[in-house]
Design a protein around this motif. Structure first.
Motif, short mmCIF file in Angstrom:
data_model
loop_
_atom_site.label_atom_id
_atom_site.label_comp_id
_atom_site.label_asym_id
_atom_site.label_seq_id
_atom_site.Cartn_x
_atom_site.Cartn_y
_atom_site.Cartn_z
N LEU A 203 0.82 -1.21 0.00
CA LEU A 203 0.00 0.00 0.00
C LEU A 203 0.86 1.26 0.00
CD1 LEU A 203 -2.74 -1.13 2.54
CD2 LEU A 203 -3.00 -0.83 0.06
N LEU A 204 1.99 1.21 0.68
CA LEU A 204 2.89 2.36 0.70
C LEU A 204 3.44 2.64 -0.69
CD1 LEU A 204 4.66 4.51 2.04
CD2 LEU A 204 6.27 2.69 2.68
N VAL A 205 3.87 1.60 -1.39
CA VAL A 205 4.38 1.78 -2.75
C VAL A 205 3.29 2.32 -3.68
CG1 VAL A 205 5.21 0.52 -4.79
CG2 VAL A 205 6.24 0.09 -2.55
N GLN A 206 2.09 1.78 -3.56
CA GLN A 206 0.99 2.26 -4.39
C GLN A 206 0.68 3.73 -4.10
OE1 GLN A 206 -2.10 -0.56 -3.43
NE2 GLN A 206 -1.37 -2.08 -4.89
N ALA A 207 0.67 4.09 -2.82
CA ALA A 207 0.36 5.47 -2.45
C ALA A 207 1.42 6.45 -2.95
CB ALA A 207 0.21 5.58 -0.93
N LEU A 208 2.68 6.08 -2.82
CA LEU A 208 3.77 6.95 -3.28
C LEU A 208 3.71 7.12 -4.80
CD1 LEU A 208 6.67 5.61 -1.03
CD2 LEU A 208 5.63 7.88 -0.90
N ASN A 209 3.50 6.02 -5.51
CA ASN A 209 3.43 6.11 -6.97
C ASN A 209 2.23 6.94 -7.42
OD1 ASN A 209 5.67 4.65 -8.26
ND2 ASN A 209 4.93 2.91 -7.12
N ALA A 210 1.12 6.85 -6.70
CA ALA A 210 -0.05 7.65 -7.04
C ALA A 210 0.21 9.14 -6.89
CB ALA A 210 -1.24 7.23 -6.18
N ARG A 211 1.17 9.49 -6.04
CA ARG A 211 1.53 10.90 -5.85
C ARG A 211 2.72 11.33 -6.70
NH1 ARG A 211 -0.35 14.00 -1.79
NH2 ARG A 211 0.65 15.53 -3.12
N GLY A 212 3.11 10.49 -7.65
CA GLY A 212 4.18 10.87 -8.56
C GLY A 212 5.58 10.60 -8.04
N ILE A 213 5.69 9.87 -6.94
CA ILE A 213 7.00 9.48 -6.40
C ILE A 213 7.29 8.06 -6.87
CG2 ILE A 213 8.34 9.08 -4.30
CD1 ILE A 213 6.48 11.10 -2.91
N ASN A 214 8.35 7.88 -7.60
CA ASN A 214 8.68 6.57 -8.18
C ASN A 214 9.19 5.64 -7.09
OD1 ASN A 214 9.33 4.43 -9.81
ND2 ASN A 214 11.15 5.39 -10.71
N ALA A 215 8.30 4.80 -6.59
CA ALA A 215 8.64 3.86 -5.51
C ALA A 215 8.64 2.44 -6.05
CB ALA A 215 7.64 3.99 -4.36
N VAL A 216 9.61 1.65 -5.62
CA VAL A 216 9.74 0.25 -6.04
C VAL A 216 9.82 -0.61 -4.80
CG1 VAL A 216 11.19 -1.43 -7.25
CG2 VAL A 216 10.89 0.86 -8.20
N MET A 217 9.17 -1.75 -4.84
CA MET A 217 9.17 -2.66 -3.69
C MET A 217 10.13 -3.82 -3.93
SD MET A 217 5.92 -4.43 -1.85
CE MET A 217 6.03 -5.91 -0.86
N VAL A 218 10.87 -4.17 -2.89
CA VAL A 218 11.69 -5.39 -2.89
C VAL A 218 11.07 -6.35 -1.88
CG1 VAL A 218 13.95 -6.37 -2.32
CG2 VAL A 218 13.80 -4.22 -3.61
N GLY A 219 10.63 -7.49 -2.37
CA GLY A 219 9.99 -8.48 -1.51
C GLY A 219 11.01 -9.39 -0.85
N THR A 220 10.62 -9.95 0.27
CA THR A 220 11.52 -10.86 0.99
C THR A 220 10.81 -12.15 1.39
OG1 THR A 220 11.01 -9.70 3.06
CG2 THR A 220 13.01 -9.03 1.88
N GLY A 221 9.60 -12.38 0.84
CA GLY A 221 8.86 -13.59 1.17
C GLY A 221 8.20 -14.20 -0.05
N GLN A 222 7.69 -15.41 0.12
CA GLN A 222 7.12 -16.15 -1.00
C GLN A 222 5.85 -15.51 -1.54
OE1 GLN A 222 6.90 -17.06 2.13
NE2 GLN A 222 4.86 -17.86 2.55
N THR A 223 5.06 -14.86 -0.68
CA THR A 223 3.80 -14.30 -1.16
C THR A 223 4.03 -13.17 -2.15
OG1 THR A 223 2.73 -14.89 0.93
CG2 THR A 223 1.62 -13.26 -0.44
N THR A 224 4.99 -12.31 -1.88
CA THR A 224 5.28 -11.22 -2.81
C THR A 224 5.70 -11.76 -4.17
OG1 THR A 224 5.97 -9.82 -0.97
CG2 THR A 224 6.64 -9.13 -3.16
N LEU A 225 6.49 -12.84 -4.18
CA LEU A 225 6.90 -13.44 -5.44
C LEU A 225 5.70 -14.03 -6.18
CD1 LEU A 225 10.22 -15.21 -4.36
CD2 LEU A 225 9.95 -13.01 -5.51
N ILE A 226 4.80 -14.69 -5.45
CA ILE A 226 3.60 -15.25 -6.08
C ILE A 226 2.72 -14.14 -6.63
CG2 ILE A 226 1.51 -16.61 -5.70
CD1 ILE A 226 3.05 -18.21 -3.60
#
Length: 392
Positions: A203-226
């Motif tokens: 949600l943080l990445v989505q919120a930042l991108n919606a405000r024009g801030i280029n945010a990228v997420m790095v996952g550390t668990g299996q769910t993010t990869l799925i």
């Protein structure tokens, strides 16, 4: 390029130290999927299924299997907002509801031991027999199980063990390349496992991108990869020696591949946790300049370890800031078992006690998360497009 190099795989042409994103697991066909989450949807051990219902870039989720809450809408059951994904009682009902056999059966369970029960094995084998590819995020690798391998061969389908690590020769030790990453890194850590860190990071990445801030997420668990995360690693499946290096490698890959304004790193477990200790590797590998701490005020004991009392947010913050050269920039509340009034009071009480921004990402506007970040990193503010608005 010469004829010789033209026939080499792409990996053979890369420098050994060149950062690349996590290799996405192959998708044999299609994208329709059913999530198997019997007895655990909406619970801590159903966090993979919960996450897929909330967010999936890779699959079209058609239904969730959990006989306890069959007939309900998955979004309404989970978060109070209908999303059109039905909960059904059996795999047969899921296939009937879809009108044809879906492409995938995803194991949405995430028990502490990472193992399948006999009843769960039967359902996954039934999916294979029906012609469904299986996505498995457990520690138990089904491609090492003779019964599953034989069933998949007969049915002509695949089994993907998402948590299976790369070969040791392809893993990375900490290299110091993290010091070349010039954008801010924010880690979303917590006071327990399965407490909402991944959801808050998303949600943080989505919120930042919606405000024009280029945010990228790095996952550390299996769910993010799925879910389809481009950068990440299933950290708890690695030999500890490579954990911080693999986190560093993925952060560097995200930085070089996306040129982001900010990188958000998903947390795992808790630094204070007696069993889930990968937060230490996340702090060492990503070296975040800021940390957001997720907390569930109604929990009195750790989710999978009821003999252990829950830490306070204050004690977790003290431990994080003593362990790493970083600072906690805000707190996010998991509202499980809380009334609306209790949530309001908890947010205000933590804000007064800690002197930090506090919000609940699932019930409060996304702007709260953006403000939390901009308060700590005001240099990001000029990149915000003022004409954009963010819906909470």
């Amino acid at each position: 390029m010469s004829a010789l190099t033209n026939n080499l795989p792409l990996d053979a042409l890369r420098r050994p130290d060149e950062a690349v994103p996590a290799a996405p697991f192959d998708l044999p066909v299609g994208s329709t999927a059913v999530v198997y989450c019997e007895g655990q949807f909406g619970e801590q051990d159903g966090k993979t299924g919960n996450g897929l219902v909330r967010h999936s870039e890779k699959y079209e989720i058609l239904s969730v299997i959990d006989s306890r809450c069959a007939g309900a809408d998955a979004g309404a059951f989970l978060d109070g907002t209908p999303n059109g994904i039905p909960i059904v009682a059996t795999l047969a009902e899921a296939v009937a509801d879809a009108g044809s056999v879906p492409d995938y059966l995803i194991c949405g369970l995430a028990p502490a031991d990472g193992l399948l029960s006999e009843a769960q094995r039967i359902v996954l084998l039934d999916g294979i027999a029906r012609g469904m590819h299986v996505i498995n995020g457990l520690h138990e690798f089904l491609n090492d199980d003779a019964e599953f391998v034989a069933a998949a061969l007969i049915a002509g389908v695949t089994i993907t063990d998402v948590r299976r690590p790369k070969d040791t020769r392809d893993l990375h030790l900490f290299s110091g390349r993290i010091f070349d990453v010039t954008c801010p890194r924010i880690a979303v850590l917590g006071t327990d496992g399965a407490i909402g860190k991944r959801t808050t990071a998303t949600l943080l990445v989505q919120a930042l991108n919606a405000r024009g801030i280029n945010a990228v997420m790095v996952g550390t668990g299996q769910t993010t990869l799925i879910q389809g995360g481009k950068y990440g690693v299933a950290l708890d499946a690695l030999v500890p020696q490579f954990c911080s290096g693999e986190v560093e490698h993925q952060v560097v890959a995200a930085f070089e591949g996306e040129d982001p304004d900010v990188i958000v790193v998903e947390g795992q477990g808790a630094l204070s946790h007696p069993a889930y200790l990968t937060s230490g590797h996340i702090l060492r590998g990503s070296r975040p300049q800021g940390v957001i701490v997720q907390h569930a005020p109604k929990r009195t004991v750790l989710g999978d370890f009821p003999m252990m009392p829950m830490p306070t947010v204050a004690s977790e913050i003290a431990m994080i800031e003593a362990f790493a050269d970083t600072r906690v920039i805000g707190v996010t509340i998991n509202h499980e078992e809380m009334t609306a009034l209790e949530l309001d009071e908890s947010i205000e009480a933590h804000r007064r006690e800690l002197g930090l921004p506090v919000t609940d990402p699932l019930t409060r506007p996304g702007q709260d998360l953006v403000d939390m970040v901009l308060s700590a990193f005001p240099q990001l503010a000029p990149t915000v497009a003022p004409h954009l608005t963010l819906r909470g």
